[in-house]
Design a protein around this motif. Structure first.
Motif, PDB file in Angstrom:
ATOM      1  N   VAL A 121       0.867  -1.172   0.000  1.00  0.00           N
ATOM      2  CA  VAL A 121       0.000   0.000   0.000  1.00  0.00           C
ATOM      3  C   VAL A 121       0.904   1.223   0.000  1.00  0.00           C
ATOM      4  O   VAL A 121       1.778   1.350   0.863  1.00  0.00           O
ATOM      5  CB  VAL A 121      -0.925   0.022   1.239  1.00  0.00           C
ATOM      6  N   GLU A 125      -1.834   6.462  -2.073  1.00  0.00           N
ATOM      7  CA  GLU A 125      -3.128   5.801  -2.218  1.00  0.00           C
ATOM      8  C   GLU A 125      -4.017   6.020  -0.996  1.00  0.00           C
ATOM      9  O   GLU A 125      -5.179   5.625  -0.996  1.00  0.00           O
ATOM     10  CB  GLU A 125      -2.937   4.297  -2.440  1.00  0.00           C
ATOM     11  N   THR A 134      -9.133   2.534  -1.565  1.00  0.00           N
ATOM     12  CA  THR A 134      -7.956   1.695  -1.330  1.00  0.00           C
ATOM     13  C   THR A 134      -8.237   0.652  -0.251  1.00  0.00           C
ATOM     14  O   THR A 134      -7.906  -0.529  -0.417  1.00  0.00           O
ATOM     15  CB  THR A 134      -6.756   2.570  -0.918  1.00  0.00           C
TER      16      THR A 134
END
Length: 171
Positions: A121, A125, A134
């Motif tokens: 991740v 995002e 996300t």
């Protein structure tokens, strides 16, 4: 040109920590709210993943765009939209980001060889405009992994049972 003195820049960079960062806390709260339970910074796994979900055999790495060179090609090392490489001491930063990217790849290969899934991740995002999307995507991926792993196990269990029944029927 840097707007801060070397002492101020050094103090700023020293204040950045590897654990409990704001992006990591956003992911942790979002997953917890969606019912996922995890362990933090598992010491026995390569790379000490930020979040480890054993039930899903999944490791989640929450990477800062600058430190891990998001959208920066390893060969060219040009600044991207979310990772601006500093002009001062550029050779040092290029080498550091390149090492980080290579280490991340190696650690994920090791985890994959051990049977773990890896999710990365990126900090960009998790901006307010993209955050929920996300987190929903991570939840969807985790559920998909779980269903895929367990359907394979069930299929293998059924096959073993059927083969045992066939052997018993032949006798």
């Amino acid at each position: 040109m840097d707007k801060l003195s070397p002492q101020q820049r050094s103090r700023n960079m020293a204040a950045i920590h590897a654990k409990d960062t704001k992006p990591e806390m956003i992911v942790r709260r979002g997953l917890w709210k969606r019912g996922f339970r995890y362990r933090l910074n598992h010491k026995r796994l390569p790379g000490h993943p930020d979040l480890v979900l054993r039930k899903y055999r999944t490791c989640i790495f929450v990477n800062g765009c600058f430190w891990h060179g998001h959208l920066v090609e390893t060969n060219q090392m040009e600044s991207s939209e979310c990772c601006r490489i500093p002009e001062s001491n550029r050779d040092f930063w290029v080498a550091k980001i390149r090492r980080n990217k290579e280490r991340d790849k190696e650690e994920q290969k090791e985890l994959a060889a051990m049977g773990w899934h890896c999710i990365t991740v990126w900090e960009c995002e998790l901006k307010p405009s993209k955050c929920e999307e996300t987190l929903d995507s991570i939840a969807f991926t985790l559920n998909h992994i779980y269903l895929q792993d367990h359907s394979i196990r069930k299929a293998n269990d059924v096959t073993e049972e059927e083969s045992g029944m066939l052997i018993a029927a032949e006798e």
